[in-house]
Enzyme design. Structure first.
Site, short mmCIF file in Angstrom:
data_model
loop_
_atom_site.label_atom_id
_atom_site.label_comp_id
_atom_site.label_asym_id
_atom_site.label_seq_id
_atom_site.Cartn_x
_atom_site.Cartn_y
_atom_site.Cartn_z
N LYS A 189 0.84 -1.19 0.00
CA LYS A 189 0.00 0.00 0.00
C LYS A 189 0.88 1.25 0.00
CE LYS A 189 -1.76 2.73 2.97
NZ LYS A 189 -1.64 4.00 2.24
N GLU A 262 10.10 0.67 10.33
CA GLU A 262 11.09 1.71 10.03
C GLU A 262 10.40 3.04 10.29
OE1 GLU A 262 14.15 1.14 9.04
OE2 GLU A 262 14.13 -0.89 8.23
N CYS A 296 13.53 10.55 6.72
CA CYS A 296 13.45 10.02 8.08
C CYS A 296 14.77 10.15 8.82
CB CYS A 296 13.01 8.57 8.04
SG CYS A 296 14.04 7.58 6.97
N GLU A 392 10.08 15.55 15.42
CA GLU A 392 10.49 15.42 14.01
C GLU A 392 9.70 16.46 13.20
OE1 GLU A 392 9.15 11.85 11.97
OE2 GLU A 392 11.12 11.65 11.07
P1 NAD Z 1 2.43 7.95 8.20
O1 NAD Z 1 2.78 7.06 9.30
O2 NAD Z 1 1.35 8.92 8.41
O3 NAD Z 1 2.03 7.12 6.92
C1 NAD Z 1 2.84 6.10 6.41
C2 NAD Z 1 1.96 5.09 5.71
O4 NAD Z 1 1.11 4.47 6.66
C3 NAD Z 1 1.03 5.69 4.65
O5 NAD Z 1 0.95 4.78 3.60
C4 NAD Z 1 -0.29 5.78 5.39
O6 NAD Z 1 -1.41 5.72 4.54
C5 NAD Z 1 -0.24 4.55 6.25
N1 NAD Z 1 -1.09 4.59 7.45
C6 NAD Z 1 -1.57 5.68 8.10
N2 NAD Z 1 -2.31 5.28 9.16
C7 NAD Z 1 -2.28 3.94 9.18
C8 NAD Z 1 -2.84 2.94 10.04
N3 NAD Z 1 -3.57 3.27 11.10
N4 NAD Z 1 -2.59 1.65 9.78
C9 NAD Z 1 -1.82 1.31 8.73
N5 NAD Z 1 -1.29 2.19 7.88
C10 NAD Z 1 -1.50 3.49 8.10
O7 NAD Z 1 3.79 8.66 7.79
P2 NAD Z 1 4.00 9.70 6.61
O8 NAD Z 1 3.56 11.03 7.11
O9 NAD Z 1 3.46 9.19 5.34
O10 NAD Z 1 5.59 9.63 6.46
C11 NAD Z 1 6.42 10.35 7.25
C12 NAD Z 1 6.99 9.49 8.36
O11 NAD Z 1 7.64 8.34 7.85
C13 NAD Z 1 8.04 10.24 9.12
O12 NAD Z 1 7.87 10.03 10.50
C14 NAD Z 1 9.33 9.59 8.66
O13 NAD Z 1 10.38 9.70 9.58
C15 NAD Z 1 8.93 8.19 8.42
N6 NAD Z 1 9.85 7.51 7.52
C16 NAD Z 1 10.68 6.56 8.02
C17 NAD Z 1 11.60 5.93 7.19
C18 NAD Z 1 12.54 4.89 7.74
O14 NAD Z 1 13.09 4.13 6.96
N7 NAD Z 1 12.76 4.81 9.03
C19 NAD Z 1 11.64 6.23 5.84
C20 NAD Z 1 10.77 7.19 5.37
C21 NAD Z 1 9.87 7.82 6.21
#
Ligand code: NAD
Length: 765
Positions: A189, A262, A296, A392
């Protein structure tokens, strides 16, 4: 006529736009369904995907429902057997084909990614797409070598994969390539803001002739993600925010689904006085102004040594002023658009609060007009509690603080709940490597930042999550094969607390808890009866005391493997010497063998040097977690204790162990062995009592960095649920293990007793 210096000062870049036509043609009038079982479904209820640089709609995409997710999971399930049965070589060929096809359409991918996400075309063209291609090539190789390199292991089955919007194609590659190489099928997804390159990738799957159902892509927002987490999948791999990671940890607790997370970060960027300051300034550009800071592992907290802080800050401000903000499709743009207006609002919200808390913002004015643009910014004059220093921001805003000594730098660097990455700048290799060893981060770059490669493990510690992506270590996250296969564990009989142990009146005085290298009465003053004896009834307070003692024994994690091995051999000898008092002869004999076995590993479970694409020595070091909790199995009270506690301490951890509830005597009696074996106090702590309550405290405790639970389903579920607080990795086993055979000394005990720290050290030119 202007002089040369005047001409240079006046010179500006001409426009160098990349044409969006190739992507707009591909998107023309498109409304997308999902990609399930090798074909696109009809669009359902759709939502708009927009270009963050202009606000213009790019396409309509379907909001995935529970039924859509179930259909995709069914397709993946149906394909799983056939895909896993192919030889590694056969799977490798599909992965090569995907890599080549992606390479052939590099330009389309890059332009589409830039339109969808807002990142500069220079970055999508030179970083995102080539790295995604590299991941498929690299993992084609792992598919080929799987049987040789991971003997006895097999795929999980169906993997649910959820990714964020900051590197849409690259995160897809990080997830899909290793999963397929290992023989899993997937339902992916993508993030709701940026699903387009995943849908283009779906077309490549058809072109590559990938068997139907091996890759499925379901679009939608968090609700679709939640449906995937709840679906009948065997593993969830999630990249995204720590808050959602926590939710997923709770949702999957007790389900038996494998999980890797992650998550977010707040990574330090440490500049020592002896650093090459110009290089470090360029480093900041890559650390926080790359990808609009939506990274991230962004180096979002600059820590600079006091004596060079003024010079460094002045140079940094000059450099910041030269960064070009604007049209992401222009090849000379440095900073493109933030992914969505809501993200821009979030960034502004945090910055406003930081200013209200006393920080000073250095930033060009916000541009007018359409599109979500945020100029690069620097926040100074902030205290350690300022929101910009702790939260963050996920935008192009960096904070700057100073430090005096290396010790202070480490303290500030680790003063965060995250542990994803760190960047260390010093021309003194001794300082740089010393600090690298001390920072709590899964990835450390020395005199560099934001370097990635398919053959370098990536992932976090602490609340940045667990599991690694990339390299051999990342493959392990998609393989299994070592689960216990015995009977389901049952809860031990309930305890009946008896008053009196504190006074010692009714309790056999020889049996006490073992905390910090000394026998201790339980805090509550109660005991419980087991056949032939009364044993202390440990409580939350005792666990907390034991964790504190383990924390203080941090020296154990720093001694050499050789020294640890010597202590553990001695310990094994002492078990042999006291054998007849500890339990049945056969079990004691096996416990002695097991203790020698784990002692032997203390100096041999090495890290690796990875060959990465750039001029670096990339070390994958195996570090102990620190303080671990171990809920030992009920079965085999002595052998089970030795088999689980010994590998954990052999790897340098300090342990709080809860022995068999119904027969903790052999474990408690080991205190004499520990006392006579030169094992420092606090390395092993033993608390007996009600395992549910003790597990509860260990799972919630922020200073317990990893937890192993060999117990019945209820206790395992409890541990996983409550661990969501500090997101410690939890290894649970609801089935009994045959402690007498090879399963009792499986390599996975070592693997789960360490966390990998990847250190990139420049080497060569
Ligand atoms: P997010 O957690 O809001 O969303 C990430 C994904 O999860 C999206 O596809 C979203 O639709 C989905 N999602 C949202 N709620 C959900 C739920 N309840 N159950 C399952 N899936 C759900 O994060 P974002 O705003 O899209 O991305 C930014 C974040 O991602 C930042 O905190 C960043 O640090 C992190 N990030 C981490 C890494 C890593 O490798 N550690 C890499 C990239 C981004």
């Amino acid at each position: 006529m202007p002089t040369v210096p005047e001409a240079l000062a006046l010179m500006d870049y001409g426009p160098a736009p990349e044409s969006p036509a190739i992507a707009l043609d591909w998107l023309k009038d498109r409304a997308f369904g999902h990609f399930i079982n090798g074909a696109f479904t009809k669009p359902g209820q759709t939502f708009a995907v927009t270009n963050p640089a202009t606000g213009a709609e790019l396409a309509q995409v379907t909001q995935g429902t529970d039924d859509d997710v179930a259909e995709a999971v069914n397709a993946a399930r149906a394909a799983a057997k056939g895909w896993a049965k192919l030889t590694g070589g056969q799977r490798a060929r599909y992965l090569y084909a995907l890599a080549r096809l992606m390479q052939k359409r590099e330009r389309l991918f890059a332009v589409l990614e830039t339109l969808d996400n807002g990142k500069p075309i220079r970055e999508s063209r030179d970083i995102d797409v080539p790295l995604a291609v590299r991941h498929f090539y690299h993992h084609a190789g792992w598919a080929e070598l799987l049987a040789d390199e991971f003997p006895g292991m097999r795929p999980h089955g169906v993997c649910g994969q959820i990714i964020p919007w900051n590197f849409p194609l690259l995160m897809l590659a990080w997830k899909v390539a290793p999963a397929l190489a290992a023989g899993n099928t997937v339902v992916l997804k993508p993030a709701e803001f940026t699903p387009l390159t995943a849908l283009l990738f779906a077309e490549l799957c058809v072109e590559a002739g990938l068997p139907k159902g091996v890759v499925n892509i379901v679009t939608g927002d968090g609700r679709t993600g939640a449906a995937l987490v709840a679906a009948e999948v065997d593993k969830i791999a999630f990249t995204g925010s720590t808050d959602v990671g926590r939710l997923i940890r709770r949702e999957t607790a007790g389900s038996g689904k494998a999980l890797t997370l992650e998550l977010g970060g707040k990574s330090p960027f440490i500049v020592f006085a002896e650093a090459d300051l110009d290089a470090a300034v360029e480093g900041v550009v890559d650390a926080i102004w790359f990808n609009q800071g939506e990274v991230c592992c962004a180096g979002s907290r600059i820590l600079v040594q006091e004596q060079v802080a003024e010079r460094f800050t002045a140079r940094l401000k000059l450099r910041m002023a030269k960064l070009r903000l604007g049209d992401p499709l222009d090849k000379s743009t440095d900073i493109g658009a933030v992914v969505h207006p809501t993200q821009l609002e979030r960034i502004r919200g945090i910055v406003d609060k930081a200013i209200a808390q006393g920080a000073i913002l250095h930033q060009a004015p916000m541009p007018e007009g359409p599109g979500s643009f945020c100029p690069p910014g620097l926040l100074t004059d902030l205290g350690a509690a300022n929101i910009a220093h702790t939260e963050e921001i996920f935008g192009p805003i960096v904070t700057l603080m100073t430090f005096r000594t290396p010790g202070e730098a480490v303290e500030l660097a680790n003063n965060t709940r995250y542990g994803l990455a760190a960047s260390i700048w010093s021309e003194n290799i001794t300082t740089a490597l010393d600090i690298a060893g001390q920072v709590k981060a899964g990835v450390v770059w020395i005199n560099g930042t934001n370097m990635f490669d398919a053959n370098a493990p990536f992932g976090g510690m602490r609340e940045s999550g667990f599991g690694r992506e990339g390299a051999r270590e990342g493959m392990l996250a998609y393989l299994t094969g070592d689960e216990a296969s015995g009977k389901e564990r049952k809860a031990p009989e309930a305890l009946s607390p008896l008053p009196g142990s504190a006074s010692g009146d009714t309790v056999d005085r020889t049996r006490k808890l073992y905390i910090g290298g000394a026998q201790k009465r339980p805090d509550g003053g109660y005991s419980y009866a087991v056949p032939g004896a009364q044993v202390p009834l440990g409580s939350r307070k005792d666990i907390r005391n034991a964790v504190e003692a383990a924390h203080k024994a941090s020296g154990w994690s720093k001694v050499t493997g050789h020294n640890r091995a010597q202590v553990l051999y001695f310990l094994a000898e002492n078990i042999a010497a006291r054998g007849k008092d500890l339990g049945p002869k056969d079990e004691v004999a096996l416990a002695v063998e097991r203790a020698f076995y784990w002692a032997a590993w203390a100096d041999k479970y090495d890290g690796r040097v990875h060959s990465t694409a750039s001029a670096n020595i990339t070390l994958a070091l195996k570090e102990p977690f620190g303080v671990m909790g171990v809920i030992c199995p009920e079965e085999a009270p002595l052998l089970g204790f030795v088999s689980t506690v010994m590998p954990a301490i052999a790897m340098g951890n300090r342990v709080v162990a809860v022995p068999s509830q119904s027969n903790p005597i052999p474990a408690l009696d080991l205190y004499q062995v520990f006392d006579t074996s030169d094992l420092p106090g606090g390395v092993v702590n033993i608390v007996t009592g009600p395992r549910g309550e003790l597990t509860d405290t260990l799972a919630k405790h922020d200073d317990v960095a990893a937890l192993w639970v060999f117990a019945e389903a209820e206790t395992c579920t409890l541990a996983e649920t409550l661990s969501a607080g500090n997101l410690k990795p939890v290894w649970t086993e609801q089935r009994q293990r045959d402690w007498t055979g090879p399963a009792g000394q499986s390599r996975s005990f070592l693997r789960r007793a360490v966390q990998v720290k990847t250190v990139w050290v420049p080497y060569g030119a």
